[in-house]
Design a protein around this motif. Structure first.
Motif, PDB file in Angstrom:
ATOM      1  N   ALA A  89      12.048   7.813  -2.834  1.00 52.11           N
ATOM      2  CA  ALA A  89      10.889   7.006  -3.192  1.00 52.11           C
ATOM      3  C   ALA A  89      10.081   7.656  -4.308  1.00 52.11           C
ATOM      4  O   ALA A  89       9.543   6.984  -5.170  1.00 52.11           O
ATOM      5  CB  ALA A  89      10.008   6.799  -1.969  1.00 52.11           C
ATOM      6  N   THR A  90      10.020   8.983  -4.293  1.00 50.71           N
ATOM      7  CA  THR A  90       9.217   9.645  -5.329  1.00 50.71           C
ATOM      8  C   THR A  90      10.127  10.322  -6.346  1.00 50.71           C
ATOM      9  O   THR A  90      11.304  10.551  -6.093  1.00 50.71           O
ATOM     10  CB  THR A  90       8.264  10.701  -4.719  1.00 50.71           C
ATOM     11  N   ALA A  91       9.500  10.654  -7.465  1.00 47.16           N
ATOM     12  CA  ALA A  91      10.304  11.058  -8.618  1.00 47.16           C
ATOM     13  C   ALA A  91      10.382  12.566  -8.804  1.00 47.16           C
ATOM     14  O   ALA A  91      10.710  13.040  -9.875  1.00 47.16           O
ATOM     15  CB  ALA A  91       9.712  10.422  -9.866  1.00 47.16           C
ATOM     16  N   ILE A 139      -0.993  16.131 -15.038  1.00 52.67           N
ATOM     17  CA  ILE A 139      -1.685  14.914 -14.640  1.00 52.67           C
ATOM     18  C   ILE A 139      -0.640  13.848 -14.350  1.00 52.67           C
ATOM     19  O   ILE A 139       0.178  13.537 -15.224  1.00 52.67           O
ATOM     20  CB  ILE A 139      -2.603  14.410 -15.786  1.00 52.67           C
ATOM     21  N   ASP A 140      -0.648  13.302 -13.122  1.00 55.94           N
ATOM     22  CA  ASP A 140       0.329  12.272 -12.748  1.00 55.94           C
ATOM     23  C   ASP A 140      -0.271  10.899 -12.985  1.00 55.94           C
ATOM     24  O   ASP A 140      -1.315  10.575 -12.420  1.00 55.94           O
ATOM     25  CB  ASP A 140       0.706  12.424 -11.272  1.00 55.94           C
ATOM     26  N   ILE A 141       0.407  10.117 -13.795  1.00 54.39           N
ATOM     27  CA  ILE A 141      -0.075   8.778 -14.127  1.00 54.39           C
ATOM     28  C   ILE A 141       0.985   7.764 -13.737  1.00 54.39           C
ATOM     29  O   ILE A 141       2.179   7.990 -13.982  1.00 54.39           O
ATOM     30  CB  ILE A 141      -0.381   8.680 -15.641  1.00 54.39           C
ATOM     31  N   ILE A 160       0.831  -1.212   0.000  1.00 57.39           N
ATOM     32  CA  ILE A 160       0.000   0.000   0.000  1.00 57.39           C
ATOM     33  C   ILE A 160       0.866   1.263   0.000  1.00 57.39           C
ATOM     34  O   ILE A 160       2.089   1.196   0.126  1.00 57.39           O
ATOM     35  CB  ILE A 160      -0.929   0.044   1.242  1.00 57.39           C
ATOM     36  N   VAL A 161       0.140   2.392  -0.128  1.00 65.66           N
ATOM     37  CA  VAL A 161       0.757   3.715  -0.062  1.00 65.66           C
ATOM     38  C   VAL A 161       0.000   4.495   0.995  1.00 65.66           C
ATOM     39  O   VAL A 161      -1.219   4.396   1.070  1.00 65.66           O
ATOM     40  CB  VAL A 161       0.612   4.428  -1.428  1.00 65.66           C
ATOM     41  N   ILE A 162       0.720   5.259   1.811  1.00 74.28           N
ATOM     42  CA  ILE A 162       0.041   6.138   2.777  1.00 74.28           C
ATOM     43  C   ILE A 162       0.542   7.558   2.560  1.00 74.28           C
ATOM     44  O   ILE A 162       1.752   7.792   2.454  1.00 74.28           O
ATOM     45  CB  ILE A 162       0.308   5.683   4.231  1.00 74.28           C
ATOM     46  N   LYS A 189       5.972   2.945 -13.817  1.00 73.38           N
ATOM     47  CA  LYS A 189       6.749   4.183 -13.925  1.00 73.38           C
ATOM     48  C   LYS A 189       5.841   5.357 -13.669  1.00 73.38           C
ATOM     49  O   LYS A 189       4.618   5.248 -13.738  1.00 73.38           O
ATOM     50  CB  LYS A 189       7.340   4.288 -15.329  1.00 73.38           C
ATOM     51  N   ASP A 190       6.493   6.465 -13.461  1.00 77.03           N
ATOM     52  CA  ASP A 190       5.817   7.678 -13.071  1.00 77.03           C
ATOM     53  C   ASP A 190       5.801   8.628 -14.255  1.00 77.03           C
ATOM     54  O   ASP A 190       6.862   8.960 -14.774  1.00 77.03           O
ATOM     55  CB  ASP A 190       6.728   8.314 -12.007  1.00 77.03           C
ATOM     56  N   TYR A 191       4.615   9.026 -14.704  1.00 77.89           N
ATOM     57  CA  TYR A 191       4.570   9.935 -15.850  1.00 77.89           C
ATOM     58  C   TYR A 191       3.865  11.229 -15.484  1.00 77.89           C
ATOM     59  O   TYR A 191       2.901  11.216 -14.707  1.00 77.89           O
ATOM     60  CB  TYR A 191       3.827   9.303 -17.029  1.00 77.89           C
ATOM     61  N   VAL A 194      -3.940  15.203  -9.904  1.00 82.64           N
ATOM     62  CA  VAL A 194      -3.880  16.285 -10.877  1.00 82.64           C
ATOM     63  C   VAL A 194      -3.271  17.489 -10.166  1.00 82.64           C
ATOM     64  O   VAL A 194      -3.668  17.804  -9.045  1.00 82.64           O
ATOM     65  CB  VAL A 194      -5.286  16.628 -11.403  1.00 82.64           C
ATOM     66  N   ASN A 195      -2.288  18.124 -10.808  1.00 82.57           N
ATOM     67  CA  ASN A 195      -1.607  19.259 -10.177  1.00 82.57           C
ATOM     68  C   ASN A 195      -1.937  20.570 -10.875  1.00 82.57           C
ATOM     69  O   ASN A 195      -1.852  20.663 -12.102  1.00 82.57           O
ATOM     70  CB  ASN A 195      -0.098  19.070 -10.238  1.00 82.57           C
ATOM     71  N   ALA A 196      -2.293  21.568 -10.076  1.00 88.28           N
ATOM     72  CA  ALA A 196      -2.381  22.933 -10.610  1.00 88.28           C
ATOM     73  C   ALA A 196      -0.969  23.501 -10.606  1.00 88.28           C
ATOM     74  O   ALA A 196      -0.114  23.045  -9.854  1.00 88.28           O
ATOM     75  CB  ALA A 196      -3.294  23.772  -9.748  1.00 88.28           C
ATOM     76  N   ASP A 228      -3.714  16.319   1.889  1.00 86.23           N
ATOM     77  CA  ASP A 228      -3.476  17.656   1.334  1.00 86.23           C
ATOM     78  C   ASP A 228      -1.992  17.927   1.110  1.00 86.23           C
ATOM     79  O   ASP A 228      -1.538  19.046   1.228  1.00 86.23           O
ATOM     80  CB  ASP A 228      -4.085  18.713   2.266  1.00 86.23           C
ATOM     81  N   GLY A 229      -1.229  16.884   0.792  1.00 83.26           N
ATOM     82  CA  GLY A 229       0.225  17.089   0.659  1.00 83.26           C
ATOM     83  C   GLY A 229       0.635  17.507  -0.739  1.00 83.26           C
ATOM     84  O   GLY A 229      -0.169  17.535  -1.659  1.00 83.26           O
ATOM     85  N   ASN A 230       1.904  17.878  -0.861  1.00 81.39           N
ATOM     86  CA  ASN A 230       2.497  18.063  -2.185  1.00 81.39           C
ATOM     87  C   ASN A 230       3.995  17.868  -2.094  1.00 81.39           C
ATOM     88  O   ASN A 230       4.544  17.701  -1.000  1.00 81.39           O
ATOM     89  CB  ASN A 230       2.142  19.422  -2.784  1.00 81.39           C
ATOM     90  N   HIS A 231       4.643  17.893  -3.230  1.00 82.84           N
ATOM     91  CA  HIS A 231       6.088  17.668  -3.329  1.00 82.84           C
ATOM     92  C   HIS A 231       6.527  16.390  -2.635  1.00 82.84           C
ATOM     93  O   HIS A 231       7.625  16.301  -2.114  1.00 82.84           O
ATOM     94  CB  HIS A 231       6.865  18.861  -2.756  1.00 82.84           C
ATOM     95  N   GLY A 282       5.634  13.615   3.261  1.00 81.13           N
ATOM     96  CA  GLY A 282       4.803  12.793   4.132  1.00 81.13           C
ATOM     97  C   GLY A 282       4.267  11.534   3.477  1.00 81.13           C
ATOM     98  O   GLY A 282       3.392  10.866   4.021  1.00 81.13           O
ATOM     99  N   ILE A 283       4.794  11.196   2.310  1.00 84.39           N
ATOM    100  CA  ILE A 283       4.249  10.053   1.578  1.00 84.39           C
ATOM    101  C   ILE A 283       5.183   8.847   1.688  1.00 84.39           C
ATOM    102  O   ILE A 283       6.403   8.989   1.640  1.00 84.39           O
ATOM    103  CB  ILE A 283       3.980  10.432   0.108  1.00 84.39           C
ATOM    104  N   THR A 284       4.613   7.666   1.917  1.00 91.63           N
ATOM    105  CA  THR A 284       5.417   6.437   1.941  1.00 91.63           C
ATOM    106  C   THR A 284       4.843   5.469   0.919  1.00 91.63           C
ATOM    107  O   THR A 284       3.641   5.198   0.924  1.00 91.63           O
ATOM    108  CB  THR A 284       5.410   5.785   3.333  1.00 91.63           C
TER     109      THR A 284
END
Ligand code: ATP
Ligand code: ATP
Ligand code: MG
Ligand code: MG
Length: 868
Positions: A391-393, A430-432, A258-260, A306-308, A451-453, A264-267, A270-272
């Motif tokens: 962990a993130t791109a 848009i993050d896919i 899983i992912v936690i 992959k992260d697009y 989706v990012n503004a 309301d995060g960004n960049h 706080g994401i695992t």
């Protein structure tokens, strides 16, 4: 060697129209004035040692190495300072190459002019250049350590003022398209365009970015609900607020992995990702809780792949990038820590968003990520083995981007475009996540993560691999679709005399078109009938005040010499550039010593007329008519003389002109002529009696005509414009005071006196009395000339002084005027009363029946009060 003065120019200027951003150093060269570079032993060699990049400079030879050759053959130190100032900026990452030098009339003084990207950095580079050259001349060397400090300082200034890569890329594209831009004084917002056509951006967010769209995008749960409702694939997930809900949530999403993450995060804060045990889930929960402002936690199924990032602008996918988390590739020798150091040394890596890529920081996450791969910082990787460090791109944590625009599956393009519209964003990232973007998402278990503004553009503009995509172009095309103007019509008025009058008249004519007119004059800045600010507003700042106003539909800008010299024009191009005349005034100031110099200053307005615009030039004034050769747009002439040769030739070639012919304002278009209005119907010309006002009327009408104002509106404008105290205070205000008349006028130079004189000499009802004076900062010869001219137009005069003597001793201006009078006509009848009020009172008290009292006041307000 000493810097006497530093000026910063921001708009088209005396030195260049196309290089608006210039620093002008006024330098006192002292004994270096006549020393040439080749006469100073070793100087050139040492200089090139300090700044090897100078070898590349072209100089006036226009070829690589040209400057070096010139230096060896012998050039002035001023020219060298110019090149050093440019080179310092180049080295600090601010490429610039334009420069000029000019000797002043005063021996030993010169001006060094060079381009800047950042004004503060430009000024710094100027000081640095002087310091370097001085050190080389006095000591024979300039320490490398000092140069390094200089460059660090410059880079710091650049970084501090930086608007970030996204905003800067948009600005660059705007500049390429000729769209003016400026930073607003708040929140790093940039304004593009002028007046009612202005637009605003803040990074990749525009003034039309929907506030609801921004809010939906900022709330990951809202995004998912909206996308899911529209049948778009989103991660399976649950929102929880309390720890005791975690276990059930994990079950709901189908168990590990899983992912936690915070709702309301960004960049990536706080994401695992890829959590596979209850213990890790517990830790991840705490981390997410800490980052979440509102306390909501998202538990999601972990999707492999992959992260697009798919960038959608104005409803269309413009670029796709694969984002790869920060990583190192082994070589069989170096430790992971050494490999990271190696990568961070690469010139493309900077801190934050300052460079193409961001340096990789080793933090707690790095340790965790390494641990899951069974490594620590001291591990040595085998050759070609890849080890992830984050962990993130995100690019901001050291990730890289690979352009994938050409391989995305068409169905995914369609989905991304729909997603942007569903969220409601004009620019969306848009993050896919999926294993292969070239296949439909459904086949590869792909999902839209979020989706990012205001998405960052860096990864598309300068991907680490693959084709760069100029995604700023579609943004500008969205803000300014083809055919939509980016600026309101700008009519700039310059000349020695008549600027304010003509500006007001043009504004008045345009008011007949029912548009909102903004205009600036020596009396103040106005929008429509309202005063924004009073004062001498003929420089860059007042122009900007008008151009920045979103209500403005037409701008009419009095543009005076002082402002042009001090900071350049307040606009990059104008649609109509009116040049009325060039006469002796302000000569000897700021090293503008001759009429030809002055003409060159005023040419800036003619030269800055747009390619599609018109320069409106006075064909009766050779210095003005001559400006035609610098005009890139079209020229329209005005002339008091229907037989003016320049006009005749111009019309033969099919040009446009306004002439005064047989008592009529007449427009000529090639061989066609049109009588617009009879001057006796134009009150500001005192029924056609004041010829200089007729000239102003020609210029103003022609400016309106070439901008497409109808003949009817021009005519109405002319008929309703009064030379009254209200419309044009201080310009030909003729007032009847019972038994005599008073004429109030600002004439303050020989040409002005002459112009008024023409009217005064026609006065036949009685005596002609003058209350005369002149501004203290003019040359002695100009003040004397005022005295001389007065004897020709008046029966007797009172000489007065301005309150503000502008650095002359009190009484000195009056003395010079008196000398002028006495030289011309020793018997002439004059009094000298320095106090303006007293002088006027005396003249009024002594005025005989039928006389005309002409007052050239310092303050019109004071005269009006006095007359009342
Ligand atoms: P950013 O500001 O960088 O977009 P963020 O804090 O908004 O980050 P997300 O966009 O939700 O967080 O997630 C960051 C990255 O983590 C995603 O781009 C994706 O690579 C990965 N990620 C997030 N959720 C999942 C998931 N459910 N499965 C797989 N990977 C995921
Ligand atoms: P300033 O440089 O002080 O702003 P300006 O160029 O704005 O002056 P106006 O204020 O319009 O000029 O006019 C000042 C005076 O110059 C007028 O009162 C008149 O005496 C004289 N003047 C106006 N128009 C002309 C003209 N076309 N030719 C010669 N003199 C003129
Ligand atoms: Mg994200
Ligand atoms: Mg004026």
């Amino acid at each position: 060697m000493k810097i006497l003065k530093t000026q910063t120019l921001y708009g088209p200027n005396f030195w260049s129209i196309n290089h608006p951003h210039l620093i002008v150093l006024q330098l006192e060269l002292e004994d270096h004035e006549r020393r040439l570079s080749n006469e100073m032993s070793d100087f050139c060699d040492q200089l090139v040692k300090v700044l090897p990049g100078l070898r590349e400079h072209h100089g006036s030879r226009g070829c690589r190495g040209g400057f070096l050759q010139q230096m060896q053959e012998g050039i002035s130190i001023a020219k060298i300072i110019q090149h050093v100032a440019l080179e310092l900026q180049n080295l600090a990452g601010m490429p610039v190459d334009f420069g000029r030098i000019r000797l002043a009339a005063t021996p030993g003084i010169c001006r060094v002019v060079f381009e800047y990207q950042n004004p503060e950095a430009g000024r710094y580079a100027g000081r640095g250049a002087v310091r370097i050259c001085q050190s080389l001349m006095n000591r024979g060397y300039y320490p490398q350590a000092e140069l390094e400090i200089d460059l660090e300082d410059l880079q710091e200034i650049k970084a501090e003022d930086s608007l970030g890569p996204t905003t800067e890329a948009i600005i660059n594209e705007a500049q390429k398209r000729g769209i003016p831009w400026q930073e607003l004084p708040v929140r790093h917002v940039v304004q593009l365009g002028y007046g009612k056509y202005q637009r605003r951006i803040q990074t990749a967010q525009t003034d039309q970015t929907n506030i609801l769209g921004i809010e939906f995008a900022g709330d990951k749960q809202a995004t998912k609900i909206l996308l899911e409702a529209a049948s778009l694939p989103t991660p399976l997930g649950e929102v929880i607020y309390y720890f005791d809900e975690l276990e059930e949530a994990i079950d709901q999403v189908g168990g590990f992995p899983i992912v936690i993450k915070p709702l309301d995060g960004n960049h990536g804060r706080g994401i695992t990702l890829n959590i596979n045990s209850w213990q890790d889930a517990e830790n991840a929960y705490d981390v997410a809780k800490e980052e979440s402002k509102a306390g909501g936690i998202l538990v999601e199924r972990y999707y492999r792949g992959k992260d697009y990032r798919v960038l959608v602008i104005n409803g269309k996918v413009e670029a796709v990038a694969e984002r790869v988390p920060a990583h190192v590739t082994g070589d069989g020798h170096l430790t992971i820590e050494e490999l990271i150091e190696d990568i961070n040394r690469h010139p493309s890596r900077g801190s934050g968003h300052e460079n193409i890529l961001t340096r990789i920081e080793i933090d707690r996450h790095t340790d965790d990520v390494l641990a899951t791969q069974g490594y620590d910082l001291d591990s040595i990787l085998e050759e070609d083995e890849i080890c992830y460090l984050k962990a993130t791109a995100n690019l901001s944590t050291g990730g890289i981007a690979i352009d994938s625009t050409d391989i995305i599956h068409p169905e995914t393009v369609w989905m991304a475009e729909r997603a942007a519209q569903i969220i409601g964003l004009d620019i969306a990232g848009i993050d896919i996540t999926c294993t292969d973007i070239s296949r439909p998402l459904r086949e590869v278990d792909g999902v839209i993560i979020e989706v990012n503004a205001a998405p960052g553009l860096r990864m598309h503009l300068q991907p680490s691999q693959g084709k760069p995509r100029n995604v700023t172009a579609p943004i500008l095309e969205m803000l300014y679709p083809p055919g939509v103007p980016y600026r309101v019509p700008i009519i700039a008025v310059t000349g020695t005399n008549g600027k304010t009058t003509t500006t007001r008249l043009i504004a008045h004519i345009f008011k007949q078109t029912k548009q909102v007119i903004g205009y600036t004059t020596t009396d103040g800045t106005y929008i429509g009938d309202f005063l924004l600010e009073s004062g001498d507003n003929t420089g860059r700042q007042s122009a900007q005040l008008i151009l920045n106003d979103p209500t403005i539909e037409v701008a009419v800008l009095e543009t005076a010499r002082g402002g042009i010299l001090r900071s350049g024009l307040g606009f990059n191009r104008c649609d109509v550039g009116v040049v009325l005349n060039v006469a002796a005034d302000h000569l000897g100031l700021e090293d503008i010593n001759t009429l030809e110099d002055m003409a060159q200053v005023k040419t800036v307005v003619a030269e800055a007329t747009d390619d599609n615009g018109y320069a409106v030039l006075n064909a009766d004034d050779p210095l003005v008519a001559n400006m035609a050769k610098w005009v890139k747009g079209k020229v329209a002439y005005f002339s008091m003389n229907p037989h003016n040769e320049i006009v005749k030739e111009h019309l033969r070639k099919g040009g446009i002109a306004a002439i005064y012919d047989g008592g009529f304002l007449t427009f000529c278009n090639g061989q066609d002529t049109l009588q617009v209005e009879q001057m006796v119907n134009v009150p500001s010309t005192l029924r056609g009696l004041v010829s200089f006002m007729i000239a102003n009327v020609l210029a103003a009408s022609l400016a309106a005509y070439v901008q497409g104002v109808s003949i009817e509106n021009i005519s109405t404008g002319l008929r309703t414009f009064q030379a009254s105290l209200e419309h044009t205070p201080g310009r030909m205000n003729l007032i009847e005071l019972g038994k005599f008349h008073v004429l109030i006028d600002y004439a303050h130079n020989p040409a002005g006196y002459q112009a008024i004189g023409e009217f005064v000499c026609q006065w036949s009802e009685g005596e002609r009395i003058g209350v005369i004076g002149g501004p203290g900062d003019r040359r002695d010869q100009d003040l004397k000339e005022l005295g001389r001219l007065s004897t020709q137009m008046f029966d007797w005069v009172i000489i007065k002084e301005d309150d503000h003597t502008r650095d002359r001793p009190r009484g000195d201006a009056a003395r010079l005027i008196r000398e002028g009078i006495c030289q011309e006509k020793p018997q002439f009848n004059y009094q000298e009363i320095w106090d303006e009020t007293e002088a006027i009172q005396t003249a009024l008290a002594e005025a005989s029946e039928g006389s005309l009292v002409v007052i050239f006041p310092e303050s019109v307000k004071r005269v009006i009060a006095l007359l009342k």
